[in-house]
Design a protein around this motif. Sequence first.
Motif, PDB file in Angstrom:
ATOM      1  N   CYS A 446     -25.758 -10.677  11.487  1.00  0.00           N
ATOM      2  CA  CYS A 446     -26.686 -11.724  11.158  1.00  0.00           C
ATOM      3  C   CYS A 446     -28.021 -11.074  11.036  1.00  0.00           C
ATOM      4  O   CYS A 446     -28.186 -10.059  11.485  1.00  0.00           O
ATOM      5  N   PRO A 447     -28.875 -12.245  10.630  1.00  0.00           N
ATOM      6  CA  PRO A 447     -30.227 -12.446  10.183  1.00  0.00           C
ATOM      7  C   PRO A 447     -30.908 -11.793  11.683  1.00  0.00           C
ATOM      8  O   PRO A 447     -30.831 -12.587  12.676  1.00  0.00           O
ATOM      9  N   PRO A 448     -32.073 -11.464  12.163  1.00  0.00           N
ATOM     10  CA  PRO A 448     -32.544 -11.552  13.119  1.00  0.00           C
ATOM     11  C   PRO A 448     -33.716 -12.680  13.534  1.00  0.00           C
ATOM     12  O   PRO A 448     -34.870 -12.896  13.900  1.00  0.00           O
ATOM     13  N   GLY A 449     -33.907 -13.532  11.791  1.00  0.00           N
ATOM     14  CA  GLY A 449     -34.998 -14.507  11.284  1.00  0.00           C
ATOM     15  C   GLY A 449     -34.402 -15.065  10.349  1.00  0.00           C
ATOM     16  O   GLY A 449     -33.694 -14.501   9.420  1.00  0.00           O
ATOM     17  N   PRO A 450     -35.258 -15.807   9.958  1.00  0.00           N
ATOM     18  CA  PRO A 450     -35.524 -16.383   8.703  1.00  0.00           C
ATOM     19  C   PRO A 450     -35.860 -15.883   7.638  1.00  0.00           C
ATOM     20  O   PRO A 450     -35.780 -16.185   6.187  1.00  0.00           O
ATOM     21  N   GLY A 451     -36.183 -15.040   7.551  1.00  0.00           N
ATOM     22  CA  GLY A 451     -37.665 -14.101   7.053  1.00  0.00           C
ATOM     23  C   GLY A 451     -37.473 -12.449   7.708  1.00  0.00           C
ATOM     24  O   GLY A 451     -37.209 -12.190   8.924  1.00  0.00           O
ATOM     25  N   GLU A 457     -49.121 -18.343  11.793  1.00  0.00           N
ATOM     26  CA  GLU A 457     -48.929 -19.393  12.101  1.00  0.00           C
ATOM     27  C   GLU A 457     -47.841 -20.524  11.624  1.00  0.00           C
ATOM     28  O   GLU A 457     -48.141 -21.342  11.912  1.00  0.00           O
ATOM     29  N   THR A 458     -46.557 -19.359  11.138  1.00  0.00           N
ATOM     30  CA  THR A 458     -45.276 -19.795  10.490  1.00  0.00           C
ATOM     31  C   THR A 458     -44.177 -19.832  11.172  1.00  0.00           C
ATOM     32  O   THR A 458     -43.129 -20.276  10.770  1.00  0.00           O
ATOM     33  N   MET A 459     -44.431 -18.858  12.344  1.00  0.00           N
ATOM     34  CA  MET A 459     -43.090 -18.709  12.937  1.00  0.00           C
ATOM     35  C   MET A 459     -42.404 -19.523  13.944  1.00  0.00           C
ATOM     36  O   MET A 459     -42.542 -19.996  14.833  1.00  0.00           O
ATOM     37  N   LYS A 460     -42.053 -21.028  13.238  1.00  0.00           N
ATOM     38  CA  LYS A 460     -41.356 -22.015  13.345  1.00  0.00           C
ATOM     39  C   LYS A 460     -39.890 -22.558  14.751  1.00  0.00           C
ATOM     40  O   LYS A 460     -39.474 -23.547  14.211  1.00  0.00           O
ATOM     41  N   TYR A 461     -39.027 -21.165  13.436  1.00  0.00           N
ATOM     42  CA  TYR A 461     -37.895 -21.349  13.230  1.00  0.00           C
ATOM     43  C   TYR A 461     -37.189 -20.383  14.181  1.00  0.00           C
ATOM     44  O   TYR A 461     -36.679 -19.213  14.378  1.00  0.00           O
ATOM     45  N   TRP A 462     -36.575 -20.530  15.841  1.00  0.00           N
ATOM     46  CA  TRP A 462     -35.592 -19.208  16.158  1.00  0.00           C
ATOM     47  C   TRP A 462     -34.732 -19.544  16.079  1.00  0.00           C
ATOM     48  O   TRP A 462     -34.284 -18.768  16.926  1.00  0.00           O
ATOM     49  N   GLY A 463     -34.058 -19.961  15.810  1.00  0.00           N
ATOM     50  CA  GLY A 463     -32.711 -20.433  15.803  1.00  0.00           C
ATOM     51  C   GLY A 463     -32.151 -19.482  15.899  1.00  0.00           C
ATOM     52  O   GLY A 463     -30.282 -19.040  16.433  1.00  0.00           O
ATOM     53  N   TYR A 464     -31.908 -18.483  14.517  1.00  0.00           N
ATOM     54  CA  TYR A 464     -31.596 -16.823  14.431  1.00  0.00           C
ATOM     55  C   TYR A 464     -31.067 -16.162  16.145  1.00  0.00           C
ATOM     56  O   TYR A 464     -30.483 -15.275  15.693  1.00  0.00           O
TER      57      TYR A 464
END
Length: 546
Positions: A446-451, A457-464
Amino acid sequence: MSSISSLPVVTGNAAFTAKVSDVRERLESQIPTTLRLPSSLLDNLPLDVTGIPESCGLLSENELAITDLDATAVCDKIAKGELTAVDTVTAFGKRAAIAHQLTACLTDYFLDVAIAQAQELDDYFKREGKVFGPLHGLPISVKDHIPIRGRWCSVSFLSTLAVSTEDCDMIRILRSLGAIFYVKTTQPQGGMTLECLSFYGRTLNPYNSNLTAGGSTGGEGALLAMKGSCMGLGTDAGGSIRAPCANCGLYGICPTAKTLPTRGYTWFQYGADGVSQSTGPMCRSARDMKTFLHAINSAGAALSDSSLIPIPCAVPDLSQRKLRVGIMTHDNVVLPHPPILRALEIAKQKLSVAPNIELIEYIPYDHDRGYNIIRETYFEDGGQIVRRHLDAGGENITPLLEWAISPPFTKDHDAAGIHALRNERDKYRFNYSDHWNIAGCDVVLCPPGPGTAGLHETMKYWGYLAIWNLLDYPGLVFPTGLKADPSIDVIRESFEPMSDSDQYNNSLYDPELFVGAPISLQLVARRFNDGLLLAAQEIIEKVIKS
């Protein structure tokens, strides 16, 4: 000395400013004058600084050759008498000093102490004709909040900064195996965001300084990418090993919690164990993850740490059966940026025709719900402890930490509220286990992150990443060998957001801004299947890179 780490990026009251000035002067004074890069270079750096150690003229050909080695090769050459511990730690220590000036990745530099320890090991080898232990002479870099006797340590609140009086269990064990320590590395304020920004400065991604090296073990990520280390020690409760490894094109594993020692680690929320912190290696090769885990497992850590579960990390032979690989393109919450989707499509095409792999389209189970649960679990007191530490140090909060502790996901729970939240966590774990059983996967790719590595200052999605911490499923990250390319990874022509987080993530993407960022993938297995995970990764990487 001109240095990136001298940039004022975290503010506070006058006392805070004075103390931070002292801290940074201490760190900069530790870098030998013979290893300082000229101001003319530091003032005109390219976006990608990974080639500067080879071109700056401060390292000999032998030192460059040593720092090209992975940890397994270092141990092998020292054991054969082809390398000395002194030459090895000197080479990596010198390169670490260069790396810090380019990325602001260090919090403490003590090469003189390391060389003295290395000399003792060389004397032992000459006297006894054998190595002291399986990691004899191996230089290991260490995340700041992991205590090393006599060295600076903090959780990147100024109020927690102190000199450690003793080694924690992991450092003690690594010493007993022959490892050498020479630097400590940066982490974010409070150790709980995916970008390293603290009173030490902002750590930059060596491949593109407009991007973050990741967090919370981001200093390790930058240092390893610059070859100032061949093995780093990190921790992970929400992606803190895997995010920096993904951002910096490295290998890293977040093992099942409580299988490796963490006793004695410095923290600021002792007893807040709704999510268990894991500890593990960050490396420049896949085999180094095995080298580290096998060495630690041989040391009987559970005898001194009663919280550990003494399960050996046995790597199975998968050559006699098909490996069932689930592939998850996205989590139904956030669609990754085009570079990650490109890597997943390549992986899918190659794995689908591999004779020893059965590929399964893996449908994620309610990841939005799981991510909401873990975000609420990280700060069960509504962030009160965080704010007390900030007040004690006269320190302003960083934007990403402010975001992490803000409502609606962070709440001040009473005991009944904590019990209810833990119950929701456990129900989700049971539900997810049932879902995985039905899917029938050995591992999920799966992805390790959203990109790739994100803009500052933009790393706000930790879901992956954090979803697997909630489940306590071991996960590892590995590089695909690909990099973000504006000519290929173009902006999507049409886009229908799946969530507010998806809308935000998509708004960040501009192909030109991410040029050169390493593209990595994540592999996950069920709890206590760490050995299976390592075996599967070796097979899958070989297929993808074939």
